[in-house]
Write a protein that holds these residues in place. Sequence first.
Motif, PDB file in Angstrom:
ATOM      1  N   LYS A 105      34.608 -81.009 -13.550  1.00 13.95           N
ATOM      2  CA  LYS A 105      34.298 -79.764 -14.256  1.00 13.95           C
ATOM      3  C   LYS A 105      34.011 -78.767 -13.266  1.00 13.95           C
ATOM      4  O   LYS A 105      33.673 -77.684 -13.262  1.00 13.95           O
ATOM      5  N   ALA A 106      34.194 -79.300 -11.732  1.00 17.49           N
ATOM      6  CA  ALA A 106      33.903 -78.382 -10.604  1.00 17.49           C
ATOM      7  C   ALA A 106      34.910 -77.556 -10.414  1.00 17.49           C
ATOM      8  O   ALA A 106      36.108 -77.842 -10.812  1.00 17.49           O
ATOM      9  N   ALA A 107      34.861 -76.391  -9.632  1.00 18.66           N
ATOM     10  CA  ALA A 107      35.972 -75.695  -9.103  1.00 18.66           C
ATOM     11  C   ALA A 107      36.332 -75.881  -7.930  1.00 18.66           C
ATOM     12  O   ALA A 107      35.642 -76.552  -7.183  1.00 18.66           O
ATOM     13  N   GLU A 108      37.522 -75.498  -7.691  1.00 18.34           N
ATOM     14  CA  GLU A 108      38.137 -75.678  -6.399  1.00 18.34           C
ATOM     15  C   GLU A 108      37.677 -74.491  -5.249  1.00 18.34           C
ATOM     16  O   GLU A 108      37.868 -73.713  -5.310  1.00 18.34           O
ATOM     17  N   ASN A 109      36.877 -75.153  -4.333  1.00 17.72           N
ATOM     18  CA  ASN A 109      36.523 -74.479  -3.174  1.00 17.72           C
ATOM     19  C   ASN A 109      35.833 -73.150  -3.611  1.00 17.72           C
ATOM     20  O   ASN A 109      36.346 -71.875  -3.272  1.00 17.72           O
ATOM     21  N   PRO A 110      34.741 -72.966  -4.112  1.00 23.56           N
ATOM     22  CA  PRO A 110      34.094 -71.942  -4.647  1.00 23.56           C
ATOM     23  C   PRO A 110      33.446 -71.410  -3.699  1.00 23.56           C
ATOM     24  O   PRO A 110      32.889 -72.046  -2.699  1.00 23.56           O
ATOM     25  N   THR A 111      33.030 -70.061  -3.627  1.00 21.10           N
ATOM     26  CA  THR A 111      32.250 -69.246  -2.593  1.00 21.10           C
ATOM     27  C   THR A 111      30.791 -68.693  -3.433  1.00 21.10           C
ATOM     28  O   THR A 111      30.829 -68.922  -4.534  1.00 21.10           O
ATOM     29  N   ALA A 112      29.903 -68.737  -2.525  1.00 18.01           N
ATOM     30  CA  ALA A 112      28.641 -68.192  -2.807  1.00 18.01           C
ATOM     31  C   ALA A 112      28.833 -66.828  -3.603  1.00 18.01           C
ATOM     32  O   ALA A 112      28.092 -66.513  -4.569  1.00 18.01           O
ATOM     33  N   THR A 113      29.542 -65.915  -3.169  1.00 18.51           N
ATOM     34  CA  THR A 113      29.808 -64.628  -3.953  1.00 18.51           C
ATOM     35  C   THR A 113      30.391 -64.717  -5.166  1.00 18.51           C
ATOM     36  O   THR A 113      29.658 -64.010  -6.167  1.00 18.51           O
ATOM     37  N   GLU A 114      31.259 -65.751  -5.354  1.00 18.85           N
ATOM     38  CA  GLU A 114      31.902 -66.104  -6.689  1.00 18.85           C
ATOM     39  C   GLU A 114      30.750 -66.679  -7.630  1.00 18.85           C
ATOM     40  O   GLU A 114      30.606 -66.121  -8.774  1.00 18.85           O
ATOM     41  N   SER A 115      29.755 -67.333  -7.117  1.00 14.22           N
ATOM     42  CA  SER A 115      28.729 -68.017  -8.073  1.00 14.22           C
ATOM     43  C   SER A 115      27.650 -66.810  -8.244  1.00 14.22           C
ATOM     44  O   SER A 115      27.553 -66.884  -9.458  1.00 14.22           O
ATOM     45  N   GLN A 116      27.442 -66.041  -7.402  1.00 16.34           N
ATOM     46  CA  GLN A 116      26.502 -64.753  -7.687  1.00 16.34           C
ATOM     47  C   GLN A 116      27.321 -64.064  -8.695  1.00 16.34           C
ATOM     48  O   GLN A 116      26.496 -63.494  -9.604  1.00 16.34           O
ATOM     49  N   ASP A 117      28.349 -63.734  -8.651  1.00 15.55           N
ATOM     50  CA  ASP A 117      29.283 -62.705  -9.593  1.00 15.55           C
ATOM     51  C   ASP A 117      29.082 -63.527 -11.066  1.00 15.55           C
ATOM     52  O   ASP A 117      28.867 -62.627 -12.005  1.00 15.55           O
ATOM     53  N   GLU A 118      29.283 -64.647 -11.521  1.00 16.77           N
ATOM     54  CA  GLU A 118      29.277 -65.334 -12.738  1.00 16.77           C
ATOM     55  C   GLU A 118      27.925 -65.263 -13.300  1.00 16.77           C
ATOM     56  O   GLU A 118      27.767 -65.133 -14.376  1.00 16.77           O
ATOM     57  N   CYS A 119      26.774 -65.536 -12.354  1.00 16.89           N
ATOM     58  CA  CYS A 119      25.519 -65.808 -12.607  1.00 16.89           C
ATOM     59  C   CYS A 119      25.273 -64.300 -13.256  1.00 16.89           C
ATOM     60  O   CYS A 119      24.282 -64.176 -14.194  1.00 16.89           O
ATOM     61  N   SER A 120      25.418 -63.238 -12.478  1.00 11.21           N
ATOM     62  CA  SER A 120      24.925 -61.990 -12.729  1.00 11.21           C
ATOM     63  C   SER A 120      25.738 -61.451 -14.131  1.00 11.21           C
ATOM     64  O   SER A 120      25.078 -60.766 -14.726  1.00 11.21           O
ATOM     65  N   ALA A 121      26.836 -61.696 -14.216  1.00 11.89           N
ATOM     66  CA  ALA A 121      27.792 -61.383 -15.431  1.00 11.89           C
ATOM     67  C   ALA A 121      27.232 -61.807 -16.755  1.00 11.89           C
ATOM     68  O   ALA A 121      27.216 -61.173 -17.531  1.00 11.89           O
ATOM     69  N   VAL A 122      26.459 -63.088 -16.768  1.00  8.08           N
ATOM     70  CA  VAL A 122      25.839 -63.545 -17.767  1.00  8.08           C
ATOM     71  C   VAL A 122      24.589 -63.034 -18.081  1.00  8.08           C
ATOM     72  O   VAL A 122      23.928 -63.315 -19.269  1.00  8.08           O
ATOM     73  N   GLY A 123      23.943 -62.251 -17.325  1.00  9.13           N
ATOM     74  CA  GLY A 123      22.501 -61.920 -17.294  1.00  9.13           C
ATOM     75  C   GLY A 123      21.561 -62.291 -16.810  1.00  9.13           C
ATOM     76  O   GLY A 123      20.146 -62.206 -16.734  1.00  9.13           O
ATOM     77  N   LEU A 124      21.878 -63.463 -15.822  1.00  9.64           N
ATOM     78  CA  LEU A 124      20.891 -64.296 -14.858  1.00  9.64           C
ATOM     79  C   LEU A 124      20.356 -63.060 -13.666  1.00  9.64           C
ATOM     80  O   LEU A 124      21.509 -62.555 -13.159  1.00  9.64           O
ATOM     81  N   LYS A 125      19.289 -63.238 -13.046  1.00  3.21           N
ATOM     82  CA  LYS A 125      19.142 -62.509 -12.043  1.00  3.21           C
ATOM     83  C   LYS A 125      19.429 -63.470 -10.674  1.00  3.21           C
ATOM     84  O   LYS A 125      18.916 -64.608 -10.611  1.00  3.21           O
ATOM     85  N   ALA A 126      20.599 -63.094  -9.885  1.00  4.34           N
ATOM     86  CA  ALA A 126      20.834 -63.899  -8.953  1.00  4.34           C
ATOM     87  C   ALA A 126      21.076 -62.910  -7.642  1.00  4.34           C
ATOM     88  O   ALA A 126      21.428 -61.740  -7.672  1.00  4.34           O
TER      89      ALA A 126
END
Length: 119
Positions: A39-60
């Motif tokens: 279920k993991a992603a290939e070489n994710p970055t912190a920026t990508e994680s922040q973008d996804e969390c912010s897009a769903v409505g979480l404060k990141a």
Amino acid sequence: MACPAVRSLADQYRFICIYPAYLNNKKTIQEGTRIPISKAAENPTATESQDECSAVGLKAFLEKNKMYSREWKRDAQHRGRVRVQLRQEDGSLCLVQFPSRKSVMLYTAEMIPTLKTRT
């Protein structure tokens, strides 16, 4: 956007940290992955994680200069961590579909491959 300072012990339980190594399918458990490799992603970055969390409505909040302690590579791709607010001040969940840190990590790893920068 800068991360607010964690002022008290109660604040520490409201925010979770997500390092890119937690979501990386190229890492072993000993190297830091926290979710199943399938279920993991290939070489994710912190920026990508922040973008996804912010897009769903979480404060990141992105902290660019932080490094995961088990990470031996010091290049820019592996830098950073994301602080995500999981609970509000009264202890209630910010979003009911994310009751735990693992649910946030699984969602983020699932959505990272669908980013426009990845296609």
